[in-house]
Design a protein around this motif. Sequence first.
Motif, PDB file in Angstrom:
ATOM      1  N   GLY A 291       0.826  -1.190   0.000  1.00  0.00           N
ATOM      2  CA  GLY A 291       0.000   0.000   0.000  1.00  0.00           C
ATOM      3  C   GLY A 291       0.867   1.249   0.000  1.00  0.00           C
ATOM      4  N   ALA A 292       0.230   2.394   0.188  1.00  0.00           N
ATOM      5  CA  ALA A 292       0.933   3.674   0.064  1.00  0.00           C
ATOM      6  C   ALA A 292       2.041   3.829   1.094  1.00  0.00           C
ATOM      7  CB  ALA A 292      -0.076   4.814   0.199  1.00  0.00           C
ATOM      8  N   TYR A 293       1.784   3.440   2.343  1.00  0.00           N
ATOM      9  CA  TYR A 293       2.809   3.614   3.369  1.00  0.00           C
ATOM     10  C   TYR A 293       3.966   2.641   3.167  1.00  0.00           C
ATOM     11  CZ  TYR A 293      -0.777   6.385   5.721  1.00  0.00           C
ATOM     12  OH  TYR A 293      -1.734   7.333   6.014  1.00  0.00           O
ATOM     13  N   VAL A 294       3.650   1.433   2.752  1.00  0.00           N
ATOM     14  CA  VAL A 294       4.706   0.455   2.506  1.00  0.00           C
ATOM     15  C   VAL A 294       5.612   0.927   1.372  1.00  0.00           C
ATOM     16  CG1 VAL A 294       5.216  -1.931   1.834  1.00  0.00           C
ATOM     17  CG2 VAL A 294       3.298  -1.454   3.369  1.00  0.00           C
ATOM     18  N   LEU A 295       5.015   1.481   0.316  1.00  0.00           N
ATOM     19  CA  LEU A 295       5.812   1.976  -0.809  1.00  0.00           C
ATOM     20  C   LEU A 295       6.678   3.170  -0.390  1.00  0.00           C
ATOM     21  CD1 LEU A 295       3.160   1.687  -3.653  1.00  0.00           C
ATOM     22  CD2 LEU A 295       5.317   0.416  -3.504  1.00  0.00           C
ATOM     23  N   GLN A 296       6.124   4.064   0.403  1.00  0.00           N
ATOM     24  CA  GLN A 296       6.928   5.194   0.875  1.00  0.00           C
ATOM     25  C   GLN A 296       8.077   4.722   1.773  1.00  0.00           C
ATOM     26  OE1 GLN A 296       4.659   8.948   1.977  1.00  0.00           O
ATOM     27  NE2 GLN A 296       2.958   7.524   1.719  1.00  0.00           N
ATOM     28  N   ALA A 297       7.799   3.707   2.575  1.00  0.00           N
ATOM     29  CA  ALA A 297       8.862   3.152   3.412  1.00  0.00           C
ATOM     30  C   ALA A 297       9.948   2.508   2.556  1.00  0.00           C
ATOM     31  CB  ALA A 297       8.278   2.129   4.388  1.00  0.00           C
ATOM     32  N   SER A 308      26.221   6.945   0.641  1.00  0.00           N
ATOM     33  CA  SER A 308      26.428   8.339   0.251  1.00  0.00           C
ATOM     34  C   SER A 308      25.312   8.736  -0.712  1.00  0.00           C
ATOM     35  CB  SER A 308      27.786   8.525  -0.429  1.00  0.00           C
ATOM     36  OG  SER A 308      27.820   7.843  -1.675  1.00  0.00           O
ATOM     37  N   ALA A 309      25.165  10.048  -0.908  1.00  0.00           N
ATOM     38  CA  ALA A 309      24.133  10.532  -1.829  1.00  0.00           C
ATOM     39  C   ALA A 309      24.370  10.003  -3.235  1.00  0.00           C
ATOM     40  CB  ALA A 309      24.115  12.060  -1.818  1.00  0.00           C
ATOM     41  N   GLY A 310      25.628   9.910  -3.626  1.00  0.00           N
ATOM     42  CA  GLY A 310      25.945   9.471  -4.976  1.00  0.00           C
ATOM     43  C   GLY A 310      25.626   8.018  -5.248  1.00  0.00           C
ATOM     44  N   GLU A 311      25.491   7.213  -4.200  1.00  0.00           N
ATOM     45  CA  GLU A 311      25.205   5.795  -4.364  1.00  0.00           C
ATOM     46  C   GLU A 311      23.705   5.491  -4.375  1.00  0.00           C
ATOM     47  OE1 GLU A 311      27.535   3.228  -1.795  1.00  0.00           O
ATOM     48  OE2 GLU A 311      29.008   4.834  -1.551  1.00  0.00           O
ATOM     49  N   THR A 312      22.882   6.494  -4.228  1.00  0.00           N
ATOM     50  CA  THR A 312      21.437   6.279  -4.180  1.00  0.00           C
ATOM     51  C   THR A 312      20.913   5.771  -5.520  1.00  0.00           C
ATOM     52  OG1 THR A 312      21.271   8.114  -2.611  1.00  0.00           O
ATOM     53  CG2 THR A 312      19.220   7.365  -3.626  1.00  0.00           C
ATOM     54  N   ASP A 313      20.068   4.749  -5.471  1.00  0.00           N
ATOM     55  CA  ASP A 313      19.496   4.164  -6.689  1.00  0.00           C
ATOM     56  C   ASP A 313      18.233   4.943  -7.058  1.00  0.00           C
ATOM     57  OD1 ASP A 313      18.531   2.644  -8.757  1.00  0.00           O
ATOM     58  OD2 ASP A 313      18.749   0.719  -7.740  1.00  0.00           O
ATOM     59  N   TRP A 314      18.442   6.086  -7.727  1.00  0.00           N
ATOM     60  CA  TRP A 314      17.318   6.949  -8.058  1.00  0.00           C
ATOM     61  C   TRP A 314      16.382   6.328  -9.090  1.00  0.00           C
ATOM     62  CZ3 TRP A 314      15.732  10.786  -5.208  1.00  0.00           C
ATOM     63  CH2 TRP A 314      16.638  11.439  -4.374  1.00  0.00           C
ATOM     64  N   ALA A 315      16.895   5.493  -9.947  1.00  0.00           N
ATOM     65  CA  ALA A 315      16.022   4.832 -10.933  1.00  0.00           C
ATOM     66  C   ALA A 315      15.010   3.928 -10.231  1.00  0.00           C
ATOM     67  CB  ALA A 315      16.868   4.036 -11.921  1.00  0.00           C
ATOM     68  N   ALA A 316      15.486   3.180  -9.230  1.00  0.00           N
ATOM     69  CA  ALA A 316      14.573   2.317  -8.470  1.00  0.00           C
ATOM     70  C   ALA A 316      13.560   3.159  -7.695  1.00  0.00           C
ATOM     71  CB  ALA A 316      15.369   1.433  -7.509  1.00  0.00           C
ATOM     72  N   ILE A 317      14.014   4.286  -7.156  1.00  0.00           N
ATOM     73  CA  ILE A 317      13.101   5.169  -6.419  1.00  0.00           C
ATOM     74  C   ILE A 317      12.040   5.738  -7.356  1.00  0.00           C
ATOM     75  CG2 ILE A 317      12.975   7.387  -5.206  1.00  0.00           C
ATOM     76  CD1 ILE A 317      15.659   6.695  -3.899  1.00  0.00           C
ATOM     77  N   ALA A 318      12.433   6.109  -8.573  1.00  0.00           N
ATOM     78  CA  ALA A 318      11.465   6.628  -9.547  1.00  0.00           C
ATOM     79  C   ALA A 318      10.399   5.590  -9.859  1.00  0.00           C
ATOM     80  CB  ALA A 318      12.185   7.054 -10.823  1.00  0.00           C
ATOM     81  N   VAL A 319      10.802   4.320  -9.964  1.00  0.00           N
ATOM     82  CA  VAL A 319       9.838   3.239 -10.221  1.00  0.00           C
ATOM     83  C   VAL A 319       8.873   3.100  -9.042  1.00  0.00           C
ATOM     84  CG1 VAL A 319       9.580   0.747 -10.517  1.00  0.00           C
ATOM     85  CG2 VAL A 319      11.350   1.984 -11.789  1.00  0.00           C
ATOM     86  N   LEU A 320       9.404   3.185  -7.830  1.00  0.00           N
ATOM     87  CA  LEU A 320       8.548   3.080  -6.650  1.00  0.00           C
ATOM     88  C   LEU A 320       7.556   4.241  -6.584  1.00  0.00           C
ATOM     89  CD1 LEU A 320      11.157   1.890  -3.986  1.00  0.00           C
ATOM     90  CD2 LEU A 320       9.133   0.616  -4.750  1.00  0.00           C
ATOM     91  N   TYR A 321       8.003   5.441  -6.961  1.00  0.00           N
ATOM     92  CA  TYR A 321       7.074   6.569  -6.982  1.00  0.00           C
ATOM     93  C   TYR A 321       5.986   6.379  -8.046  1.00  0.00           C
ATOM     94  CZ  TYR A 321       9.128   9.780  -3.594  1.00  0.00           C
ATOM     95  OH  TYR A 321       9.536  10.382  -2.437  1.00  0.00           O
ATOM     96  N   LEU A 324       3.572   4.152  -6.442  1.00  0.00           N
ATOM     97  CA  LEU A 324       2.830   4.915  -5.431  1.00  0.00           C
ATOM     98  C   LEU A 324       1.770   5.790  -6.081  1.00  0.00           C
ATOM     99  CD1 LEU A 324       2.494   5.793  -2.469  1.00  0.00           C
ATOM    100  CD2 LEU A 324       4.333   7.462  -2.839  1.00  0.00           C
ATOM    101  N   GLY A 325       2.095   6.359  -7.231  1.00  0.00           N
ATOM    102  CA  GLY A 325       1.130   7.186  -7.944  1.00  0.00           C
ATOM    103  C   GLY A 325      -0.086   6.407  -8.410  1.00  0.00           C
ATOM    104  N   ARG A 326       0.094   5.131  -8.677  1.00  0.00           N
ATOM    105  CA  ARG A 326      -1.058   4.304  -9.063  1.00  0.00           C
ATOM    106  C   ARG A 326      -1.895   3.919  -7.847  1.00  0.00           C
ATOM    107  NH1 ARG A 326       2.838   1.887 -12.677  1.00  0.00           N
ATOM    108  NH2 ARG A 326       3.191   0.169 -11.218  1.00  0.00           N
ATOM    109  N   VAL A 327      -1.230   3.658  -6.720  1.00  0.00           N
ATOM    110  CA  VAL A 327      -1.933   3.258  -5.508  1.00  0.00           C
ATOM    111  C   VAL A 327      -2.608   4.449  -4.836  1.00  0.00           C
ATOM    112  CG1 VAL A 327      -1.598   2.365  -3.150  1.00  0.00           C
ATOM    113  CG2 VAL A 327      -0.445   1.279  -5.076  1.00  0.00           C
ATOM    114  N   SER A 328      -1.919   5.580  -4.818  1.00  0.00           N
ATOM    115  CA  SER A 328      -2.420   6.775  -4.139  1.00  0.00           C
ATOM    116  C   SER A 328      -2.118   8.009  -4.983  1.00  0.00           C
ATOM    117  CB  SER A 328      -1.776   6.892  -2.751  1.00  0.00           C
ATOM    118  OG  SER A 328      -2.252   8.012  -2.055  1.00  0.00           O
TER     119      SER A 328
END
Length: 417
Positions: A291-297, A308-321, A324-328
Amino acid sequence: MTDQTTRAAVEAVWRLESTRLIAGLVGVVRDLAIAEDLAQDALLAALDQWPHEGVPPNPGAWLMTVAKRRALDMFRRSERRQQIYATVGRSIPMHLDVDMTDAVDRVEDDVLRLMFICCHPALTPEAQTTLTLKMIAGLSSREIARAYLTSESTIAQRLVRAKRTLTAAGAALEEPKGAEREERLTAVLAAVYLLFNEGYSATAGDMWTRPLLCKEALRLGRILTAVSPGEPEVFGLTALMEFQSSRLQARTRPDGTPILLDEQDRSTWDYAHIRRGLAALDQAAAGGNPGAYVLQAAIAAHHARSASAGETDWAAIAVLYEQLGRVSPSPIVELNRAVAVARAHGPQAGLAVLDRIGDAPALRGYHLLPAVRADFLAALGRTDEAEAELLRAAQMTANEQERAMLRTRAERLGENK
Protein backbone atom coordinates in the motif's frame (compact mmCIF):
# COMPACT_ATOMS: atom_id res chain seq x y z
CA MET A 1 8.65 32.83 41.17
CA THR A 2 7.71 35.78 38.97
CA ASP A 3 4.49 35.91 37.00
CA GLN A 4 6.49 35.80 33.77
CA THR A 5 8.44 32.72 34.87
CA THR A 6 5.25 31.02 36.01
CA ARG A 7 3.48 31.74 32.75
CA ALA A 8 6.40 30.27 30.83
CA ALA A 9 6.30 27.19 33.05
CA VAL A 10 2.54 26.81 32.57
CA GLU A 11 2.88 27.16 28.80
CA ALA A 12 5.62 24.53 28.73
CA VAL A 13 3.53 22.12 30.81
CA TRP A 14 0.50 22.78 28.62
CA ARG A 15 2.41 21.94 25.45
CA LEU A 16 3.51 18.65 26.98
CA GLU A 17 0.35 17.65 28.83
CA SER A 18 -2.69 19.15 27.08
CA THR A 19 -3.25 16.26 24.69
CA ARG A 20 -3.04 13.63 27.43
CA LEU A 21 -5.19 15.79 29.69
CA ILE A 22 -7.99 16.11 27.12
CA ALA A 23 -7.68 12.45 26.18
CA GLY A 24 -8.04 11.38 29.79
CA LEU A 25 -10.98 13.71 30.39
CA VAL A 26 -12.84 12.37 27.35
CA GLY A 27 -12.74 8.99 29.02
CA VAL A 28 -14.44 10.50 32.07
CA VAL A 29 -17.01 12.93 30.66
CA ARG A 30 -17.69 11.23 27.28
CA ASP A 31 -17.91 14.59 25.53
CA LEU A 32 -15.10 16.12 23.49
CA ALA A 33 -16.20 19.75 23.81
CA ILE A 34 -16.70 19.47 27.57
CA ALA A 35 -13.28 17.83 27.90
CA GLU A 36 -11.69 20.76 26.07
CA ASP A 37 -13.51 23.28 28.32
CA LEU A 38 -12.44 21.46 31.48
CA ALA A 39 -8.83 21.36 30.32
CA GLN A 40 -8.92 25.11 29.68
CA ASP A 41 -10.41 25.67 33.14
CA ALA A 42 -7.52 23.71 34.66
CA LEU A 43 -5.05 25.82 32.69
CA LEU A 44 -6.60 29.02 34.04
CA ALA A 45 -6.43 27.60 37.57
CA ALA A 46 -2.72 26.91 37.09
CA LEU A 47 -2.11 30.47 35.91
CA ASP A 48 -3.93 31.71 39.00
CA GLN A 49 -2.42 29.40 41.66
CA TRP A 50 1.09 28.47 40.57
CA PRO A 51 2.56 31.99 40.98
CA HIS A 52 1.70 31.77 44.70
CA GLU A 53 2.03 28.03 45.38
CA GLY A 54 4.78 27.10 42.92
CA VAL A 55 4.71 24.53 40.13
CA PRO A 56 3.68 21.16 41.62
CA PRO A 57 6.00 18.12 41.36
CA ASN A 58 3.60 16.42 38.92
CA PRO A 59 1.97 19.29 36.99
CA GLY A 60 0.12 16.99 34.57
CA ALA A 61 -1.55 15.15 37.45
CA TRP A 62 -2.37 18.48 39.11
CA LEU A 63 -4.13 19.70 35.97
CA MET A 64 -6.03 16.42 35.65
CA THR A 65 -7.19 16.56 39.26
CA VAL A 66 -8.39 20.15 38.97
CA ALA A 67 -10.20 19.36 35.71
CA LYS A 68 -11.90 16.34 37.30
CA ARG A 69 -13.02 18.46 40.24
CA ARG A 70 -14.54 20.95 37.81
CA ALA A 71 -16.24 18.02 36.09
CA LEU A 72 -17.62 16.85 39.42
CA ASP A 73 -19.02 20.31 40.15
CA MET A 74 -20.60 20.36 36.71
CA PHE A 75 -22.15 16.93 37.09
CA ARG A 76 -23.56 17.86 40.46
CA ARG A 77 -25.58 20.52 38.66
CA SER A 78 -26.49 18.40 35.67
CA GLU A 79 -29.40 16.11 35.00
CA ARG A 80 -26.93 13.26 34.49
CA ARG A 81 -25.64 13.45 38.07
CA GLN A 82 -26.90 9.99 39.07
CA GLN A 83 -25.22 8.35 36.07
CA ILE A 84 -21.80 9.87 36.29
CA TYR A 85 -21.23 11.23 39.78
CA ALA A 86 -20.08 7.95 41.32
CA THR A 87 -17.71 7.13 38.43
CA VAL A 88 -16.03 10.51 38.47
CA GLY A 89 -15.98 10.86 42.23
CA ARG A 90 -14.12 7.59 42.80
CA SER A 91 -11.21 8.77 40.61
CA ILE A 92 -10.64 12.12 42.39
CA PRO A 93 -8.32 12.47 45.39
CA MET A 94 -9.74 14.56 48.23
CA HIS A 95 -6.67 16.80 48.48
CA LEU A 96 -4.21 18.11 45.92
CA ASP A 97 -1.25 17.28 48.16
CA VAL A 98 -1.68 13.48 47.88
CA ASP A 99 0.53 11.31 45.69
CA MET A 100 -0.81 11.67 42.13
CA THR A 101 1.99 9.92 40.23
CA ASP A 102 -0.42 7.74 38.28
CA ALA A 103 -3.33 10.17 38.06
CA VAL A 104 -2.92 11.01 34.39
CA ASP A 105 -2.52 7.63 32.69
CA ARG A 106 -5.94 6.14 33.46
CA VAL A 107 -5.87 3.65 30.62
CA GLU A 108 -3.12 1.97 28.64
CA ASP A 109 -2.85 4.89 26.26
CA ASP A 110 -5.43 7.66 26.46
CA VAL A 111 -3.96 9.49 23.45
CA LEU A 112 -4.28 6.52 21.11
CA ARG A 113 -7.80 5.88 22.41
CA LEU A 114 -8.73 9.49 21.67
CA MET A 115 -7.40 9.11 18.12
CA PHE A 116 -9.82 6.26 17.47
CA ILE A 117 -12.64 8.26 19.03
CA CYS A 118 -11.94 11.25 16.78
CA CYS A 119 -12.18 8.94 13.77
CA HIS A 120 -15.87 8.27 14.41
CA PRO A 121 -17.77 6.96 11.34
CA ALA A 122 -20.26 9.82 11.58
CA LEU A 123 -17.47 12.09 10.29
CA THR A 124 -16.02 12.30 6.80
CA PRO A 125 -12.47 10.97 6.41
CA GLU A 126 -11.15 14.53 6.08
CA ALA A 127 -12.98 15.62 9.24
CA GLN A 128 -11.71 12.58 11.14
CA THR A 129 -8.10 13.33 10.35
CA THR A 130 -8.46 17.08 10.89
CA LEU A 131 -10.07 16.63 14.30
CA THR A 132 -7.41 14.12 15.30
CA LEU A 133 -4.59 16.45 14.33
CA LYS A 134 -6.19 19.26 16.30
CA MET A 135 -6.89 17.21 19.42
CA ILE A 136 -3.83 14.97 19.46
CA ALA A 137 -1.08 17.19 18.10
CA GLY A 138 -2.50 20.58 19.02
CA LEU A 139 -1.79 21.72 15.48
CA SER A 140 -3.24 25.06 14.47
CA SER A 141 -5.73 25.43 11.65
CA ARG A 142 -2.91 26.95 9.59
CA GLU A 143 -0.64 23.96 10.13
CA ILE A 144 -3.38 21.49 9.25
CA ALA A 145 -4.32 23.54 6.19
CA ARG A 146 -0.74 23.26 4.94
CA ALA A 147 -0.84 19.49 5.33
CA TYR A 148 -4.08 19.36 3.32
CA LEU A 149 -2.98 22.04 0.85
CA THR A 150 -6.15 24.02 1.57
CA SER A 151 -7.14 27.26 3.31
CA GLU A 152 -7.07 27.96 7.02
CA SER A 153 -10.74 28.98 7.01
CA THR A 154 -11.70 25.67 5.42
CA ILE A 155 -9.97 23.77 8.21
CA ALA A 156 -11.53 25.95 10.92
CA GLN A 157 -15.00 25.30 9.49
CA ARG A 158 -14.26 21.59 9.22
CA LEU A 159 -13.35 21.44 12.91
CA VAL A 160 -16.54 23.21 13.97
CA ARG A 161 -18.68 20.91 11.82
CA ALA A 162 -16.87 17.83 13.12
CA LYS A 163 -17.61 18.64 16.74
CA ARG A 164 -21.24 19.47 15.93
CA THR A 165 -21.61 16.23 14.01
CA LEU A 166 -20.35 14.18 16.94
CA THR A 167 -22.79 15.93 19.25
CA ALA A 168 -25.73 15.58 16.83
CA ALA A 169 -24.97 11.90 16.28
CA GLY A 170 -25.07 11.34 20.00
CA ALA A 171 -21.75 9.64 19.53
CA ALA A 172 -20.69 7.75 22.62
CA LEU A 173 -17.05 8.62 23.00
CA GLU A 174 -15.91 5.13 23.80
CA GLU A 175 -12.88 3.34 22.44
CA PRO A 176 -14.07 1.21 19.49
CA LYS A 177 -13.56 -2.55 19.57
CA GLY A 178 -13.09 -5.30 17.03
CA ALA A 179 -14.32 -4.64 13.50
CA GLU A 180 -15.25 -1.02 14.28
CA ARG A 181 -11.70 -0.37 15.44
CA GLU A 182 -10.32 -1.77 12.19
CA GLU A 183 -12.69 0.43 10.15
CA ARG A 184 -11.25 3.53 11.79
CA LEU A 185 -7.64 2.46 11.38
CA THR A 186 -7.18 4.16 7.98
CA ALA A 187 -8.04 7.58 9.39
CA VAL A 188 -5.85 7.01 12.45
CA LEU A 189 -2.89 6.13 10.23
CA ALA A 190 -3.48 9.27 8.15
CA ALA A 191 -3.46 11.39 11.30
CA VAL A 192 -0.25 9.81 12.59
CA TYR A 193 1.33 10.34 9.17
CA LEU A 194 0.42 14.03 9.04
CA LEU A 195 1.51 14.49 12.64
CA PHE A 196 4.94 13.09 11.80
CA ASN A 197 5.19 15.23 8.66
CA GLU A 198 4.50 18.41 10.62
CA GLY A 199 7.31 17.47 12.98
CA TYR A 200 9.66 16.54 10.16
CA SER A 201 9.08 19.78 8.25
CA ALA A 202 7.33 22.44 10.30
CA THR A 203 4.74 24.60 8.58
CA ALA A 204 5.69 27.82 10.29
CA GLY A 205 7.83 29.28 13.02
CA ASP A 206 11.55 29.60 13.52
CA MET A 207 12.39 25.87 13.63
CA TRP A 208 12.60 23.71 10.52
CA THR A 209 11.76 20.56 12.46
CA ARG A 210 9.67 19.80 15.55
CA PRO A 211 11.24 16.57 16.84
CA LEU A 212 8.77 16.11 19.70
CA LEU A 213 5.92 15.70 17.20
CA CYS A 214 7.94 13.10 15.30
CA LYS A 215 8.69 11.28 18.52
CA GLU A 216 5.02 11.21 19.52
CA ALA A 217 3.91 10.02 16.07
CA LEU A 218 6.50 7.25 16.11
CA ARG A 219 5.44 6.22 19.60
CA LEU A 220 1.85 5.91 18.42
CA GLY A 221 2.96 3.97 15.34
CA ARG A 222 4.82 1.45 17.47
CA ILE A 223 1.76 1.01 19.70
CA LEU A 224 -0.37 0.43 16.60
CA THR A 225 1.93 -2.35 15.40
CA ALA A 226 1.27 -4.12 18.70
CA VAL A 227 -2.52 -3.71 18.60
CA SER A 228 -2.86 -4.36 14.83
CA PRO A 229 -0.21 -7.00 14.08
CA GLY A 230 -1.93 -8.20 10.90
CA GLU A 231 -2.03 -4.80 9.14
CA PRO A 232 0.84 -4.28 6.63
CA GLU A 233 0.16 -0.54 6.31
CA VAL A 234 0.63 -0.08 10.06
CA PHE A 235 4.09 -1.61 9.77
CA GLY A 236 4.73 0.35 6.57
CA LEU A 237 3.97 3.67 8.23
CA THR A 238 6.02 2.79 11.29
CA ALA A 239 8.95 1.75 9.08
CA LEU A 240 8.70 5.05 7.19
CA MET A 241 8.77 7.04 10.44
CA GLU A 242 11.73 5.02 11.73
CA PHE A 243 13.72 5.74 8.56
CA GLN A 244 12.88 9.44 8.59
CA SER A 245 13.58 9.71 12.32
CA SER A 246 17.07 8.37 11.73
CA ARG A 247 17.90 11.59 9.88
CA LEU A 248 16.33 14.14 12.20
CA GLN A 249 19.52 15.17 14.00
CA ALA A 250 21.38 15.45 10.69
CA ARG A 251 18.79 17.75 9.11
CA THR A 252 19.76 20.92 10.96
CA ARG A 253 22.93 22.71 12.03
CA PRO A 254 23.45 23.86 15.64
CA ASP A 255 21.94 27.24 14.74
CA GLY A 256 18.82 25.56 13.33
CA THR A 257 19.53 26.14 9.65
CA PRO A 258 18.44 23.26 7.37
CA ILE A 259 20.78 20.69 5.86
CA LEU A 260 19.41 19.07 2.70
CA LEU A 261 19.68 15.33 2.12
CA ASP A 262 22.68 15.41 -0.22
CA GLU A 263 24.65 17.53 2.25
CA GLN A 264 23.95 15.50 5.38
CA ASP A 265 26.70 13.70 7.27
CA ARG A 266 25.36 10.16 7.07
CA SER A 267 27.63 8.99 9.87
CA THR A 268 25.36 10.96 12.21
CA TRP A 269 22.24 9.08 11.14
CA ASP A 270 20.72 6.95 13.89
CA TYR A 271 21.20 3.40 12.66
CA ALA A 272 19.12 1.94 15.48
CA HIS A 273 16.13 3.64 13.84
CA ILE A 274 17.20 2.26 10.46
CA ARG A 275 17.43 -1.30 11.80
CA ARG A 276 13.98 -1.02 13.33
CA GLY A 277 12.69 0.44 10.08
CA LEU A 278 14.07 -2.43 8.02
CA ALA A 279 12.54 -4.96 10.41
CA ALA A 280 9.14 -3.24 10.22
CA LEU A 281 9.38 -3.06 6.42
CA ASP A 282 10.09 -6.79 6.24
CA GLN A 283 6.98 -7.37 8.37
CA ALA A 284 4.93 -5.13 6.07
CA ALA A 285 6.22 -6.78 2.89
CA ALA A 286 4.95 -10.13 4.12
CA GLY A 287 1.40 -8.79 3.73
CA GLY A 288 1.27 -9.02 -0.08
CA ASN A 289 0.50 -6.11 -2.43
CA PRO A 290 2.13 -2.98 -0.97
CA GLY A 291 0.00 0.00 0.00
CA ALA A 292 0.93 3.67 0.06
CA TYR A 293 2.81 3.61 3.37
CA VAL A 294 4.71 0.46 2.51
CA LEU A 295 5.81 1.98 -0.81
CA GLN A 296 6.93 5.19 0.87
CA ALA A 297 8.86 3.15 3.41
CA ALA A 298 10.53 1.23 0.58
CA ILE A 299 11.60 4.56 -0.94
CA ALA A 300 12.99 5.74 2.40
CA ALA A 301 14.81 2.43 2.78
CA HIS A 302 16.79 3.12 -0.41
CA HIS A 303 18.09 6.34 1.14
CA ALA A 304 18.77 4.60 4.46
CA ARG A 305 20.82 1.87 2.78
CA SER A 306 22.89 4.28 0.66
CA ALA A 307 26.30 5.05 2.15
CA SER A 308 26.43 8.34 0.25
CA ALA A 309 24.13 10.53 -1.83
CA GLY A 310 25.95 9.47 -4.98
CA GLU A 311 25.20 5.80 -4.36
CA THR A 312 21.44 6.28 -4.18
CA ASP A 313 19.50 4.16 -6.69
CA TRP A 314 17.32 6.95 -8.06
CA ALA A 315 16.02 4.83 -10.93
CA ALA A 316 14.57 2.32 -8.47
CA ILE A 317 13.10 5.17 -6.42
CA ALA A 318 11.47 6.63 -9.55
CA VAL A 319 9.84 3.24 -10.22
CA LEU A 320 8.55 3.08 -6.65
CA TYR A 321 7.07 6.57 -6.98
CA GLU A 322 5.34 5.46 -10.17
CA GLN A 323 3.81 2.56 -8.23
CA LEU A 324 2.83 4.92 -5.43
CA GLY A 325 1.13 7.19 -7.94
CA ARG A 326 -1.06 4.30 -9.06
CA VAL A 327 -1.93 3.26 -5.51
CA SER A 328 -2.42 6.78 -4.14
CA PRO A 329 -2.62 9.39 -6.95
CA SER A 330 -1.53 12.83 -5.81
CA PRO A 331 0.25 15.90 -7.22
CA ILE A 332 2.64 15.64 -4.26
CA VAL A 333 3.58 12.11 -5.29
CA GLU A 334 4.20 13.35 -8.84
CA LEU A 335 6.32 16.20 -7.50
CA ASN A 336 8.49 13.72 -5.64
CA ARG A 337 8.60 11.44 -8.66
CA ALA A 338 9.86 14.38 -10.71
CA VAL A 339 12.83 14.71 -8.35
CA ALA A 340 13.63 11.00 -8.66
CA VAL A 341 13.24 11.08 -12.46
CA ALA A 342 15.54 14.11 -12.68
CA ARG A 343 18.20 12.44 -10.56
CA ALA A 344 17.97 9.23 -12.57
CA HIS A 345 17.47 10.58 -16.10
CA GLY A 346 18.41 14.27 -16.03
CA PRO A 347 16.77 17.61 -15.17
CA GLN A 348 14.95 17.91 -18.50
CA ALA A 349 13.10 14.67 -17.77
CA GLY A 350 12.21 16.02 -14.34
CA LEU A 351 10.86 19.23 -15.84
CA ALA A 352 8.66 17.22 -18.17
CA VAL A 353 6.99 15.62 -15.13
CA LEU A 354 6.57 19.01 -13.44
CA ASP A 355 4.97 20.50 -16.55
CA ARG A 356 2.15 17.95 -16.28
CA ILE A 357 1.26 18.96 -12.71
CA GLY A 358 2.14 22.66 -12.65
CA ASP A 359 -1.50 23.75 -12.83
CA ALA A 360 -2.81 21.30 -10.22
CA PRO A 361 -5.05 23.23 -7.78
CA ALA A 362 -3.55 21.36 -4.83
CA LEU A 363 -0.10 22.79 -5.62
CA ARG A 364 -1.14 26.44 -5.77
CA GLY A 365 0.82 28.20 -3.07
CA TYR A 366 2.90 25.09 -2.35
CA HIS A 367 6.46 26.35 -2.05
CA LEU A 368 8.21 23.10 -2.94
CA LEU A 369 6.91 23.23 -6.52
CA PRO A 370 8.97 26.33 -7.48
CA ALA A 371 11.83 25.13 -5.25
CA VAL A 372 12.09 21.85 -7.14
CA ARG A 373 11.70 23.60 -10.48
CA ALA A 374 14.57 25.89 -9.49
CA ASP A 375 16.84 22.90 -8.94
CA PHE A 376 16.10 21.58 -12.43
CA LEU A 377 16.53 24.99 -14.07
CA ALA A 378 19.83 25.59 -12.29
CA ALA A 379 21.12 22.20 -13.44
CA LEU A 380 20.22 23.19 -17.01
CA GLY A 381 22.13 26.48 -16.68
CA ARG A 382 18.99 28.63 -16.67
CA THR A 383 20.23 30.62 -13.69
CA ASP A 384 17.97 33.67 -13.91
CA GLU A 385 14.83 31.52 -14.02
CA ALA A 386 16.10 29.35 -11.16
CA GLU A 387 16.82 32.40 -9.01
CA ALA A 388 13.32 33.76 -9.61
CA GLU A 389 11.74 30.41 -8.70
CA LEU A 390 13.72 30.24 -5.44
CA LEU A 391 12.61 33.73 -4.46
CA ARG A 392 9.02 32.80 -5.28
CA ALA A 393 9.31 29.70 -3.11
CA ALA A 394 10.75 31.80 -0.26
CA GLN A 395 7.71 34.07 -0.38
CA MET A 396 5.35 31.09 -0.16
CA THR A 397 6.75 29.34 2.90
CA ALA A 398 5.86 30.43 6.44
CA ASN A 399 8.85 28.67 7.98
CA GLU A 400 11.58 31.16 8.80
CA GLN A 401 14.48 28.72 8.49
CA GLU A 402 13.27 27.43 5.15
CA ARG A 403 12.68 30.95 3.85
CA ALA A 404 16.21 31.97 4.80
CA MET A 405 17.66 28.87 3.14
CA LEU A 406 15.79 29.50 -0.12
CA ARG A 407 16.88 33.14 -0.20
CA THR A 408 20.48 32.15 0.44
CA ARG A 409 20.35 29.67 -2.43
CA ALA A 410 18.93 32.40 -4.69
CA GLU A 411 21.69 34.81 -3.66
CA ARG A 412 24.36 32.22 -4.43
CA LEU A 413 22.92 31.69 -7.88
CA GLY A 414 23.00 35.44 -8.45
CA GLU A 415 26.63 35.63 -7.36
CA ASN A 416 27.67 32.84 -9.73
CA LYS A 417 26.18 34.37 -12.89
